[in-house]
Design a protein around this motif. Sequence first.
Motif, PDB file in Angstrom:
ATOM      1  N   ASN A   8      38.727  31.736 -13.577  1.00  0.00           N
ATOM      2  CA  ASN A   8      39.080  33.147 -13.415  1.00  0.00           C
ATOM      3  C   ASN A   8      38.019  33.949 -12.673  1.00  0.00           C
ATOM      4  O   ASN A   8      38.023  35.177 -12.724  1.00  0.00           O
ATOM      5  N   CYS A  10      36.303  34.459  -8.887  1.00  0.00           N
ATOM      6  CA  CYS A  10      36.347  34.188  -7.452  1.00  0.00           C
ATOM      7  C   CYS A  10      34.910  33.989  -6.958  1.00  0.00           C
ATOM      8  O   CYS A  10      34.047  34.828  -7.202  1.00  0.00           O
ATOM      9  N   GLN A  11      34.664  32.879  -6.287  1.00  0.00           N
ATOM     10  CA  GLN A  11      33.315  32.562  -5.821  1.00  0.00           C
ATOM     11  C   GLN A  11      32.907  33.430  -4.626  1.00  0.00           C
ATOM     12  O   GLN A  11      33.715  33.673  -3.738  1.00  0.00           O
ATOM     13  N   THR A  12      31.668  33.878  -4.629  1.00  0.00           N
ATOM     14  CA  THR A  12      31.098  34.602  -3.495  1.00  0.00           C
ATOM     15  C   THR A  12      30.210  33.624  -2.744  1.00  0.00           C
ATOM     16  O   THR A  12      29.260  33.083  -3.297  1.00  0.00           O
ATOM     17  N   LEU A  60      34.264  35.584   0.486  1.00  0.00           N
ATOM     18  CA  LEU A  60      34.717  35.141  -0.827  1.00  0.00           C
ATOM     19  C   LEU A  60      35.609  33.909  -0.719  1.00  0.00           C
ATOM     20  O   LEU A  60      36.191  33.633   0.332  1.00  0.00           O
ATOM     21  N   GLU A  61      35.744  33.224  -1.840  1.00  0.00           N
ATOM     22  CA  GLU A  61      36.660  32.100  -1.961  1.00  0.00           C
ATOM     23  C   GLU A  61      38.085  32.586  -1.680  1.00  0.00           C
ATOM     24  O   GLU A  61      38.473  33.683  -2.095  1.00  0.00           O
ATOM     25  N   TYR A  62      38.869  31.770  -0.982  1.00  0.00           N
ATOM     26  CA  TYR A  62      40.268  32.108  -0.738  1.00  0.00           C
ATOM     27  C   TYR A  62      41.051  31.840  -2.025  1.00  0.00           C
ATOM     28  O   TYR A  62      41.010  30.745  -2.585  1.00  0.00           O
ATOM     29  N   CYS A  63      41.755  32.834  -2.481  1.00  0.00           N
ATOM     30  CA  CYS A  63      42.571  32.710  -3.693  1.00  0.00           C
ATOM     31  C   CYS A  63      44.032  32.831  -3.289  1.00  0.00           C
ATOM     32  O   CYS A  63      44.480  33.909  -2.896  1.00  0.00           O
ATOM     33  N   SER A  67      46.874  38.808  -5.665  1.00  0.00           N
ATOM     34  CA  SER A  67      45.895  39.671  -6.324  1.00  0.00           C
ATOM     35  C   SER A  67      46.546  40.436  -7.477  1.00  0.00           C
ATOM     36  O   SER A  67      47.775  40.470  -7.605  1.00  0.00           O
TER      37      SER A  67
END
Length: 106
Positions: A8, A10-12, A60-63, A67
């Motif tokens: 849960n 999101c990676q930066t 950022l990581e693509y999610c 959103s």
Amino acid sequence: SSSLIHPNVCQTYHYRIKPVKESAKQGLETDKCGSAMVSSDLGGSSCTDEVHSYEVQLVLEYCDRSSLRDALDAGLFLTPDGVNYAAQLECAMDVAKAMLHLHCNN
């Protein structure tokens, strides 16, 4: 850091904080530094533009699951009978789990 990996969160990957400097006002002459000059200025500008704000740039990581804004706009937290409290609680729990993980792993 690998300790911050959580489903849960999101990676930066990269960030940059860039100062935004005030540019010369329109209608005034500018010197070689871009500073506004008044006719009474007799030379010797110091080129000291003041920072008026900061621009934050993030990679950022693509999610791919969209959103929270998209979920709200799509009405995923509503049912024909009103508010979908189960979906709201599940979302709030996911946020709380992510925050707990981040705070416990500094």
